[in-house]
Each structure stands twice: as structure tokens, then as C-alpha cells.
Motif scaffolding. Structure first.
Motif, short mmCIF file in Angstrom:
data_model
loop_
_atom_site.label_atom_id
_atom_site.label_comp_id
_atom_site.label_asym_id
_atom_site.label_seq_id
_atom_site.Cartn_x
_atom_site.Cartn_y
_atom_site.Cartn_z
N LYS B 389 0.82 -1.22 0.00
CA LYS B 389 0.00 0.00 0.00
C LYS B 389 0.85 1.27 0.00
O LYS B 389 0.36 2.34 -0.35
N ASP B 390 2.14 1.13 0.40
CA ASP B 390 3.02 2.30 0.40
C ASP B 390 3.26 2.84 -0.98
O ASP B 390 3.67 3.99 -1.14
N ILE B 391 3.04 1.99 -2.00
CA ILE B 391 3.25 2.47 -3.36
C ILE B 391 2.42 3.71 -3.63
O ILE B 391 2.89 4.69 -4.19
N GLU B 392 1.17 3.65 -3.13
CA GLU B 392 0.27 4.75 -3.45
C GLU B 392 0.61 6.02 -2.67
O GLU B 392 0.11 7.09 -2.98
N GLU B 393 1.43 5.89 -1.63
CA GLU B 393 1.76 7.08 -0.84
C GLU B 393 3.16 7.60 -1.13
O GLU B 393 3.55 8.61 -0.56
N SER B 394 3.88 6.91 -2.00
CA SER B 394 5.23 7.38 -2.28
C SER B 394 5.19 8.43 -3.38
O SER B 394 4.38 8.34 -4.30
N ASP B 395 6.09 9.41 -3.27
CA ASP B 395 6.09 10.43 -4.30
C ASP B 395 7.10 10.14 -5.40
O ASP B 395 7.04 10.70 -6.47
N LEU B 396 8.06 9.25 -5.10
CA LEU B 396 8.95 8.82 -6.18
C LEU B 396 9.13 7.32 -6.07
O LEU B 396 9.46 6.80 -5.00
N ILE B 397 8.89 6.65 -7.18
CA ILE B 397 9.04 5.20 -7.17
C ILE B 397 10.02 4.82 -8.26
O ILE B 397 9.90 5.29 -9.40
#
Lengths: 204, 851, 172
Positions: B389-397
Motif C-alpha cells: 500500500k506504500d506504493i500509493e503514498e510514495s512520491d517517487l518510485i
């Protein structure tokens, strides 16, 4: 016959033979009465019109099976005696009208209670209960009848499952003209309104 | 909290909630068709009409689109509402063929249910209904435009959630037609979700087609066995006898009354959310695959012959003991990959360390260069530091070298939603295909032989920007790498608030280490460490690792990694090998080494469910049950422990891995008693990572859906699974790059296809979806060589020649070839080295006629 | 013209001793004789447990008259019966009794399961109902129906007679 009631097996009053004769007369009279016994294997009683015995899977007039494998009879069955696997009709192998047919239609006579709910449930009038009741077998497996055992021969005419008891008399299909009449009225109605100049779509 | 009046009852609501949401929460059922809790509101079907009292009098409004406001009076069950709904339903049914008996959705159809409850009994429509032919909608779906009520749910899902553009509506008004916009298979890997999104039977699945009715089958909670995301699923199966109960005439054999019918969504907001991918949904036929091993086999006179279980177990133990007594315990190697339950992994590690007393046990996908674990060394535990779920809260992936679409398709949804929220997503991969193009905002082209160099250069740039000195050795700053782009990316990475690195455990050792280090350097960043195999995480946690014991405790004694095990076998230093659910010949790189190792080994014990390329090397082969036939827990890539139960009886006389391993262990005087629960508890005692996990919760922890939904299929409940707790002690390590082998004409690397894996190739799937067999080639190269799809070619490398068919992968850059994993039919892994690539020449082309 | 041909042939065929023996003496194997006598003198033990027993009674009495098949001697003592007709729902509580009575019957002995309940539990998929009497005793003939007609039972008994007729065992 009051004396008979006082009869004592360990000696006592002698019973009058009159009573015996009277009783036997009824017995002898029955020698001349018409035989009551049904000579079953040779002579069979006619069953009532709505007798519910072995199922028959019916066919349409064109020889295709009526059953579409919807599994509603299996759902309605209180004893879970019906087992169906449906499959898809193809152009080369067409078994019923529509997309789907029953590839497997198994009936476990060992469980079946001949209640006729399957006939009730069938939306296609595919099941008809015949008057075949001589179903005894030696093996439990033999009581599982498959579609091949139950299907009516090709060319047989379909019967109404039964009518008037659970199900209403089959209504006559609305003649097409009735629908057309409505269409005509509708057309007239349209003509009477401000949109009347337009020709309504569809067949006139 | 603001309030309003719902059927004269005072209810409170949160700002922004719609009337429908409040009503459902309060237990008042308002029918819906176009509304779906996970889709944007459309307000087109109008069956959710309610009456609202306003200043200008009472009026009907669609409740799904009307926000509740302070003090309004809403009536859901007045004469006017009932009349409006019934009228609306009558309209919906105008062109709907009432063919429920032949429709797949019959029995679980929203239209059926709602019309039954709210509709009219008769229709006043006496004209002919509109008729439309059935339409092809890809390999998995069957579309009946005739039944469609144009609720736009599928279009909404396909375009807004899945990001596809080849499904939509044609024409307008009465003629509106929902369906595929292009001929051929659908592009999206989530198309199967439309079956469940459709409120009726307009879109049906081919696998479930006509096979059953909802009241006939049983429902099981399970998870996806195909990737390490572990999507939660509900599996529908027909189990037991043909007549539901009573004597099973056919004696419990597999057949049409004992098989899996379909796999549906189970909502787990932490893992898969409300969607699953097509591979999870449609690939369940492998349980009945033709090459299943059904009985134990023993090798006699160079042929494998079927024997009884007792004899096979006895011979297997005897063979292992012989090797151990003659050559010592360290001469036995135990190889597996992350397939199977945590319990079986635990017993496998126990068999190694407490039964046979060997340290040579490994479950990592690539050979690795070392017995050490790169991520463990840097991050303190061999596990992601982020959750999905952290994917959706990261600003750079940064997605490094992972083919998301073909290997972890569900992450695509998370990445798409992150991109919509404004995240910057960089993909470092040889090519940017259409699926990645839906979410990637940057693309750094990385040839397969440059992964290490790029990772090193990236880490170097970060350490330079941050001013942290890190010891990085090796020649990684080659001219071919676009350093400016990397510098830019590193700059963005350092400045980002919450950056996330995504990479997988089949990348070379140095790459993994460099990327972990990059994450440690930038303190706020996290790593999503994707396991290549479904339960790779569980196997490492259980201690199936040469340097980590059960519970990820570092071992004092280093065992041999897969590579050194195979090399020792080849050299003759090791003699025995146990393979658990792995086909090293077709799955591992460096096929020639593997083949020689297997040939040289004196005793090979194979535990597997399927007959594979490696099976013929086995001296004893023990058949195992497959995923759907055994129960146990699985740990997904983020460390979430999930349970999957037994659904079918094992085929033939095959047995669950846990039972077989227990038998093997008893031969080495280790006794394990108890059922699955006891086993899990005893595992918890040794594996401290799982110590806080409650077996009961793993098995089932359900919550009611936030909205009490009486009608919508499948999403009435929400399931949650617990996360294991891993020790996290980060440290800055050193990096050193050994020399990467030279150059050649073409570089070949492992490519993945969604429907090409151990289980998927064994499932009966439609033929259209194969997506390429053999060797992938770039369009330019294909043009230069004058070949096309279906042609055969000879690939020549140092190790020899391989004849293979080719397909054109339109995204591949020039000079890059792609061998489709697993290499079952075409041994292209002969050329692929332990770093995941190799150099080859394309020698001769064979015209189509000659093959 | 002489004698009519039929008469001639009659005298020809019956003049020898062989023919006389063939006409007057019945030769059979002993086991066949035993099977024949067994089949025509079945002594049923009517195990009426539910509604099927009512139809069973109908089959025993005058209208359908099982006596026509030599099976009219009802014995409520298992020692004297050789055919057990299980009619009706076999509950788990009754099952041991059936088993014991079957064991007490003298060999040779046969069992007819009459009706859905006796065959497979019928509609009662319940904690208390035995799912088929064939789980405790070997059943020779299954008679489907809920309940079967008296004719169906008679048909079953004639099927059993056929079976007995074919049975061969050493008779000394």
C-alpha cells in the motif's frame, strides 16, 4: 349368540353349530363373487393420469432436446437426486435450442421421491413423468440413470408435463394479430398527436 | 456530526457521504446497478432514486450521486419511489432477454434479485425485443450485448481503474453497445474483473461458463498461488459426490464433480484491494494437469517405476543415509525455490539442519554469487521495508528491472493509482511497453548486462549528492550508461519525501546490494523487495537459506549457495541432492552446469507435483499435492502471513509436502506430531518473526464491508491478514563489482510472460493468450534478418546451439533477445549466465516450410 | 391315406423307452431344484418402519396377494424367515436392531430395500437417519419409489426370485 360369549375352553357349554354355519356361509358366498386380486405381472392396473413415476426427458418437435441444462430441477430437488453438467452448443453439435444443453443429466432413483418438483421447476417443459414403476434393480449403481436412459426417442411428440393441478392449464399463445392490433392502435395514437406526421419505426 | 432524516429517523453522516452510503450503513437497502463502491459514480441506472423533501417540495434524486446535507428529509420507501423504481426496472427489462435458465449469472444476478424485490410482475412491452449476437471479447470473456443494461460499470473499471483503452461504448441512446473496441484479445491483464463488476450476465467467464450454479458449489478462502503478492481469492469448487451427499458412486475420483470452477475476488485492502489479475483468476486447471505425478517412483535399471509410499520413503531415507555415511552430511545439497507452504519450508529446513545435518540448503531463485543475502546484509532482514500500500503514498518510485505486467500484475494497479495521485515513477528496464506506459513517468533504458552498473552508478550518485562516503569498487562507470539521466533520477530520489525502490530477488547479487544501500543512504526511502517465487519470503523466513537459519537468524556456518552446490556436484565434491518443487533444468540459468550436476549426482531425491525435465534424473520421486490440495500458510513479499486451505483431495496417491517431509524426518529420528495448527505453533516457537501471529487470525480474519451491501456480488466482506515483525537494523555496507563478461552480437536475457510459468503452462487456457513462444526478438533485428513470428532460428553461443521459434516483441531494443522463462521446451537458458543474461549470435534462419 | 401325420409322429416319438423317460421323468440338478424351491417359498420378515410398510401391506393382502408368488408366510421371528423386506426410514437407533435381526436369520437369506429411505436415506439427510440400509446389511434388490407401489414391490420380489433361481451353491 350370547352363549358363545360364555364359552369356556376347559369344558362347559357346547357351542351351537349354527353360528359356525353362519360364518362359513359368508366364506362360501365369496366363491361366487368376482375375483378381487389383480393378477399383477400379467394384468396391470391403469394408473391415474397424473401418476408420477419414471422421468422422461422430452424432445422438441424438431428432434432437439428440450432441456437446456439450467439446473433448476437440480435446485428444486428436495433430495438432491439430480446432477447436471451443462455444455455449450456449437454449430456442428447442436443438442438443444439456445446456447446451452445438458451434457450430463443424471438421476439417482435411489434418492428420488417422485415429488415432481423438477417438473414444476423446469422452464422448458423438458421433464415429463411417465407411468413406468417397475424400477427395481440388483445394484445401487443401477439406480443412477443417465440422460441416455431417460431421453425420449427422436421423433416422439412432447407431452404436457401435467396440467390443472400444480400448474395452470397451458394458455393458448397470444396470436400474433393481437400484438399487431396493439401496434395499430399505437400507430393511430401517434397519428392523433402532434408527432403524428412521423412514421413510427418498426413494421407497420 | 451533521445529521439528516432518513425515513423519519435521525441519522448522522460524515461530510461528503452520499445518501446511498448512509442508507446502506444504516441497513436500508437501496437497489443499485451502476453504482459500485470501488468505482467512480456514474448515476445512470436510476434505480437508486429516493425522495428528498426540499423547500420546493418533494423530488426524486439519485441517491448514489447526491451528497447528504444537514437536515434534509429523505424517504426511501414511499409510493412515488416504489413506482419510480418499478418503472425504471420495467424500462431496463424492455430489451433484456429473460433467458435466465441459460445465463451464467442466473442465481447470483443483481438484476434478478432487484427485479424480484422491486419490479413489476408483468411487462407491458409487446413489441419485439432488440436482438444482438454474442460477441467475442478476448480469450477469457464472453460478451452478450443482448443482456447488457448499459450500466457502464465495466467501462468505468476498464478505463479508469485498469487503464485500458480497448473497451468502451459504441453508438448512443437505445443502440448503445458496450464491448471491445478492437478485434483480438483484450490488452488489459485485469479484464476478468469485469465478470464480477457486471451486475448481470452480460460478461461471463469462459472457464466458469455453464459449469455450475451458485447454489451448487462450495466457497473457499484462498490466495493466489502465482505470484508473491498473494492476492486474496475466493475459490468456488464442486466437491464431493455427484449427488451432493450419500454414496459417491465413483469413489472420490477427480472429475466433473470434484474440481475447481472459478476463482473470484476476496477484498483485502492491504494486499489486492478489490481486484485480482487474470492469471490468478483463470489459471486453476493445473491441479488436473496431465503431467501430475500420481504415485511414488523409484529408479530401477535406469527407469522410474511406480512403487508404494512405504517403499519409496524407505528407499529415499536409505539413499540419503548411505550418502551421508559414505561422504559425510555436507555432501548432500537441498535445493528448492519458494513454492509451498511455510510449514513445508520449516520442515525442509529442519530436515537439512536437524535431520541430515547439512548446511547446504537454498531457496533463492538465481544462483547468487554468495551464500550471503544482499538485502539481509544491508537492511537487517531479508524483507521489504515497505508494504504494497506504500506504493500509493510514495512520491517517487523507482522500479528496477522488474517486468511488473508479466510478473506482479497487481502492482500495476497500485502504480497507476500512484501515478494518478501525482507520483513520479521511474522504470529502469530494457524497454517501456504499453502496460508500463500507463504508470511510468520516466524510463531509463537499461540493457540486461548493465543492471549492476546502473545500480552502482545510481547508488554512487546518491552518495555523492548526500555526501556520505561509501566504498564502491569496480568498473561500473561505462560510457554506455546515460549518466545524466541517472544523476537526474538520483537527484529526484534524494529530494523526494518518501521515495520507494522496487526490485526483485532474481536480480544479480550486486544489484540487490547496491539498491538496498541506496535505500539506506536516503533514510526516508523504503524498499519493496519482490520475491520471484510465490512463497519465496516464507522459505527464507523458515531458514531455507545457506546463511540464514529459521527466523532469519544469521548462521555461524555458511552453507553452499545453489551455484556452488551445483558446481560441487559437477566436480564430485557433493553426491546427494534433494529437489523440492523445483525443475532446475528449465528454471535455472546455466543449463549445462545444471545438467552435468544432475547427471553426476549419486542420489537425487525429487519431491514434486509435476513431471518436469528434471524428473528423469531422480533416483526417488515422491509425488506431492499441489497448491489447492494442501493447507498451510504463505508469506507474501511484504511479510504478510496468509492462509490457504485445502480444497480438493490430492490426485492419485500424492500427499501434501508436509506429510512427506514428516515421514522423511522420522527416518532421521526427528518426530513432528500434530495437525496444521500445532505445526504452525511449533514453527512460531523457532521462527520468532512470526511470534506475534495468531493462527486463528491468519486463517480467517474478516470484517464487515464498510458499507453493509446486501446485493453486490463478492464484496460483502473484507479480509485482513497480519504482518510478521522483522528486525530492522540498517547498516551501510560496501559494494564491489566483479567483472562482467564481455560483449557479443546479441544479448539474451530472461523474459517473462503473464501466462508462462510452472502452473499456468499446465492449465488449460485459451490459445490466443500465449504471447510468444521461444525467443523474443526486436522488430529491427527481425526486419534485418527477414524473419517473423513463427519462424525458427538457430541461436549460437559459447555453450552450443539451440533451435527455437521466434516471436517479435515490438518493444525490445535493437540487439536484445528475450528467452521466455521457464525454458521447458527450448533450452535457451544454456546461454543465460548467473547474472541473468548472455551473449549469443543468431546463425541461420530456417524458412517456415522446413520446420 | 392312412393315419394323420401328427398321430403317426406321436407314436413314433413315444414308442421308445427313452422318449417315455423324457416325457414322464423330470431330470434336473439338485442345486437347481433347491433354488427353485427356495424361490417359490420365500418367507418374508416384514420390517415395516414407515410409510412404505403401508404399501407393503397392500402388496401382502388380497388385492395384490403376494401368496401368488409363494411368499405369503410372514414370520416375525428371524429364525424362520429368509427374506427381510426393509420398508421405510432406517434411523440410526433402529439400525443395530436390523443388523441383529439379519444376523439371526438363517442362511440362505435375502434383503429387499424398499423405498428411497431404505435405499439411500431418501429426503432425510439428517443426523439421525442411516443413509441406506446397504451400509449395514447386504441388499439384494432395491425397489425405488416414495413409497413404491405394491406392484413395484412385487416386481422387486420377482426380480429376487430370478436372482435366487440363478444362485448356485453346493447342496449336500
Amino acid at each position: 349368540m350370547g352363549q358363545a360369549q360364555d364359552h369356556n375352553p376347559k369344558g362347559g357349554k357346547v357351542v351351537s353349530p349354527l353360528g359356525l354355519l353362519k360364518g362359513l356361509s359368508i366364506t362360501f358366498k365369496h366363491i361366487f363373487v368376482k375375483k378381487f386380486t389383480v393378477q399383477y405381472p400379467e394384468e396391470k392396473r391403469k394408473l391415474p393420469a397424473r401418476a408420477r413415476w419414471l422421468h422422461v426427458l422430452q424432445r422438441h418437435e424438431d428432434g432437439l432436446e428440450r432441456c437446456v441444462g439450467c439446473m433448476l430441477c437440480a435446485a428444486a430437488c428436495p433430495t438432491e437426486a439430480i446432477f447436471i453438467i451443462a455444455a455449450e452448443n456449437t454449430e456442428e453439435h447442436r443438442v438443444s435450442h439456445g446456447d446451452r444443453y445438458a451434457k450430463v443429466w443424471d438421476l439417482d432413483l435411489g434418492r428420488c421421491m417422485f415429488c415432481g418438483y423438477c417438473v414444476e421447476a423446469c422452464p422448458e417443459e423438458a421433464i415429463y413423468m411417465s407411468d413406468v414403476y417397475e424400477l427395481a434393480t440388483y445394484k445401487r449403481d443401477g439406480l443412477i440413470l443417465h440422460k441416455e436412459d431417460l431421453i425420449a426417442p427422436p421423433g416422439s411428440s412432447p407431452k404436457w408435463a401435467w396440467s390443472g393441478f400444480y400448474r395452470k392449464e397451458p394458455k393458448e399463445k397470444k396470436p400474433l394479430t393481437q400484438g399487431l392490433r396493439h401496434l395499430k392502435e399505437f400507430e393511430e395514437y401517434l397519428r392523433g398527436t402532434q408527432y403524428g406526421e412521423h412514421e413510427p419505426k418498426g413494421k407497420a | 456530526m451533521p445529521i439528516f432524516y432518513l425515513d423519519n429517523k435521525e441519522v448522522s453522516f460524515n461530510e461528503g457521504e452520499t445518501i446511498l452510503q448512509v442508507a446502506w450503513r444504516e441497513g436500508i437497502f437501496i437497489p443499485v446497478f451502476c453504482f459500485h463502491p470501488h468505482l467512480p459514480v456514474f448515476a445512470g441506472c436510476r434505480v437508486c432514486l429516493v425522495e428528498v423533501e426540499t423547500k420546493r417540495g418533494r423530488t426524486l434524486v439519485p441517491s448514489c450521486a447526491t451528497q447528504a446535507s444537514e437536515g434534509i428529509r429523505v424517504f426511501t420507501d414511499t409510493e412515488k419511489v416504489r413506482e419510480a423504481r418499478a418503472g425504471q426496472l420495467e424500462f431496463l427489462l424492455l430489451n433484456h432477454p429473460i433467458e435466465c435458465p441459460v445465463c451464467d449469472a442466473g442465481g447470483e444476478c443483481d438484476l434478478q434479485n432487484i427485479v424480484y424485490r422491486f419490479g413489476k410482475t408483468t411487462s407491458r412491452f409487446f413489441f419485439e425485443k432488440r436482438k444482438r449476437e454474442r460477441k467475442y471479447a478476448g480469450p477469457f470473456l464472453e460478451l452478450y450485448p443482448n443482456r447488457c443494461i448499459v450500466c457502464y460499470r465495466c467501462v468505468s473499471f476498464y478505463r479508469d481503474i485498469a487503464g485500458g483503452d480497448d473497451w468502451g461504448t459504441l453508438k448512443r441512446g437505445n443502440e448503445t453497445l458496450v464491448g471491445p473496441l478492437k478485434p483480438g484479445p483484450l490488452e488489459s491483464e485485469f479484464s476478468g474483473n469485469m465478470i464480477e463488476v457486471c451486475p448481470l450476465g452480460a460478461i461471463t467467464g469462459r472457464d466458469y461458463r455453464f459449469s455450475s450454479r451458485p447454489w451448487e458449489h462450495k466457497e473457499f478462502n484462498s490466495i493466489s498461488p502465482h505470484d508473491s503478492i498473494g492476492a486474496n481469492t475466493r475459490v468456488f469448487a464442486r466437491v464431493g459426490g455427484p449427488f451432493g451427499r450419500g454414496p459417491v458412486i465413483t469413489g472420490g475420483k477427480r472429475g466433473e464433480w470434484h474440481h475447481i470452477l472459478r476463482v473470484n475476488i476476496r477484498v483485502n485492502p492491504d494486499v489486492n484491494g478489490p481486484w485480482i489479475d487474470d492469471r490468478t483468476r483463470f489459471t486453476h486447471g493445473f491441479v488436473d494437469s496431465r503431467d501430475r505425478l500420481k504415485e511414488p517412483l523409484l529408479k530401477r535399471d535406469d527407469t522410474l517405476r511406480a512403487v508404494s509410499w512405504d517403499e519409496a520413503i524407505e528407499k529415499a531415507i536409505l539413499g540419503l543415509k548411505n550418502i551421508r555415511e559414505t561422504y559425510g552430511p555436507q555432501s548432500i545439497g537441498m535445493l528448492t525455490v519458494g513454492r509451498g507452504t511455510n510449514e513445508s519450508a520449516f520442515l525442509f529446513a529442519k530436515l537439512a539442519r536437524e535431520g541430515i545435518f547439512t548446511q547446504n540448503v537454498d531457496s533463492r531463485p538465481t544462483y547468487g554469487h554468495s551464500s550471503l543475502d544482499p538485502v539481509f546484509e544491508i537492511l537487517g532482514s531479508s524483507i521489504s521495508t515497505a508494504v504494497i500500500k506504500d506504493i500509493e503514498e510514495s512520491d517517487l518510485i523507482v522500479v528496477f528491472g522488474v517486468d511488473i505486467k508479466n510478473r506482479f500484475p497487481l502492482l500495476g494497479l497500485n502504480l497507476m493509482s500512484a501515478q494518478k495521485k501525482g507520483s513520479d515513477i521511474a522504470l529502469i528496464f530494457p524497454y517501456l511497453d504499453k502496460a508500463s506506459g500507463r504508470w511510468a513517468t520516466r524510463h531509463v533504458e537499461a540493457l540486461p548486462n548493465e543492471y549492476e552498473k546502473i545500480a552502482f552508478a545510481f547508488t554512487k550518485e546518491i552518495s555523492d549528492i548526500l555526501g556520505i562516503s561509501v566504498e564502491i569498487k569496480g568498473d561500473f562507470l561505462s560510457d554506455k550508461i546515460d549518466r545524466e539521466e541517472l544523476k537526474d533520477l538520483a537527484d529526484v530520489f534524494v529530494r523526494a519525501k518518501k521515495p520507494l525502490l522496487i526490485f526483485s530477488d532474481d536480480l544479480p547479487y550486486e544489484t540487490q546490494k547496491a539498491l538496498s544501500l541506496a535505500s539506506v543512504l536516503k533514510g526516508e526511502s523504503a524498499v519493496l523487495y519482490l520475491r520471484m517465487y510465490p512463497n519465496g519470503q516464507g522459505f527464507v523466513d523458515a531458514g531455507v537459506h545457506p546463511s540464514l537459519l529459521t527466523g532469519q537468524r544469521p548462521s555461524a556456518f555458511l552453507g553452499k549457495s545453489t551455484l556452488s552446490m551445483l558446481e560441487s556436484l559437477k566436480e564430485g565434491d557433493m553426491k546427494g541432492l534433494i529437489l523440492l518443487r523445483v525443475d532446475p533444468l528449465s528454471e535455472f540459468p546455466n543449463r549445462d552446469l545444471t545438467e552435468q550436476a544432475l547427471k553426476k549426482a549419486e542420489f537425487v531425491l525429487i519431491l514434486d507435483s509435476f513431471e518436469t525435465k528434471s524428473t528423469r534424473f531422480g533416483d526417488a520421486v515422491l509425488p506431492l499435492a499441489t497448491f489447492y490440495e494442501e493447507e498451510g500458510t504463505y508469506t507474501n513479499t511484504e511479510g504478510r502471513v496468509q492462509y490457504a486451505g485445502k480444497i480438493l483431495d490430492p490426485l492419485g496417491i500424492s500427499r501434501p509436502a508436509v506429510e512427506v517431509l514428516k515421514d522423511l524426518l522420522s527416518g532421521f529420528d526427528v518426530t513432528i506430531n500434530g495437525g496444521p495448527k500445532e505445526l504452525f505453533e511449533s514453527m512460531k516457537e523457532e521462527n520468532l518473526i512470526y511470534k506475534d501471529i495468531d493462527y486463528g487470525q491468519v486463517k480467517i480474519k474478516e470484517e464487515a464491508f464498510p458499507l453493509e451491501i446486501p446485493s453486490l456480488r463478492g464484496i460483502k466482506k473484507v479480509f485482513r491478514t497480519p504482518l510478521a515483525t522483522y528486525p530492522r537494523v540498517k547498516k551501510i555496507g560496501t559494494l564491489s563489482l566483479s567483472e562482467i563478461e564481455g560483449e557479443g552480437e546479441f544479448v539474451i536475457h530472461r523474459g517473462y510472460r503473464l501466462f508462462k510459468s510452472r502452473c499456468t503452462t499446465r492449465s488449460p487456457l485459451p490459445r490466443e493468450i500465449d504471447g510468444g513462444v521461444g525467443l523474443g526478438i526486436s522488430p529491427e533485428d527481425a526486419k534485418a534478418l527477414g524473419i517473423g513470428r513463427g519462424d525458427w532460428i538457430i541461436v549460437e553461443g559459447e555453450k552450443g546451439k539451440v533451435r527455437t521459434p521466434i516471436f517479435v516483441n515490438e518493444y525490445l531494443p535493437k540487439g536484445v533477445l528475450e528467452g521466455v522463462w521457464p525454458f521447458t521446451d527450448f533450452p535457451l537458458n544454456r546461454f543465460i549466465g548467473i547474472r541473468g543474461f548472455g551473449w549469443v549470435r543468431l546463425k541461420t534462419t530456417i524458412p517456415k516450410e522446413a520446420k | 391315406m392312412g393315419k394323420p401325420r401328427e398321430v403317426e409322429r406321436f407314436f413314433d416319438e413315444n414308442s421308445s423307452l427313452e422318449a417315455l423317460v423324457r416325457r414322464a421323468v423330470l431330470i434336473t440338478r439338485l442345486d437347481r431344484l433347491v433354488a427353485w424351491s427356495r424361490k417359490n417359498s420365500l418367507w418374508p420378515l416384514p420390517f415395516g418402519l414407515a410409510c412404505c410398510a403401508i404399501e407393503g401391506m397392500a402388496a401382502f393382502f388380497a388385492r395384490y396377494d403376494l401368496a401368488r408368488f409363494g411368499a405369503e408366510v410372514f414370520r416375525f421371528s428371524p429364525r424362520q424367515a429368509d427374506l427381510m423386506i426393509v420398508m421405510g426410514t432406517v434411523t440410526l437407533k433402529m439400525a443395530p436392531v436390523i443388523k441383529r435381526l439379519y444376523d439371526q436369520m438363517t442362511s440362505p437369506k435375502w434383503v429387499i430395500a424398499m423405498g428411497g429411505c431404505a435405499m439411500a436415506g431418501g429426503p432425510y439427510n439428517s443426523y439421525s437417519v442411516l443413509q441406506g440400509v446397504d451400509k449395514i446389511v447386504p441388499v439384494d434388490v432395491y425397489v425405488p419409489g416414495c413409497p413404491p407401489r405394491p406392484e413395484s414391490l412385487i416386481w422387486g420380489i420377482t426380480k429376487l426370485q430370478e436372482k435366487i433361481k440363478e444362485e448356485r451353491e453346493e447342496v449336500i
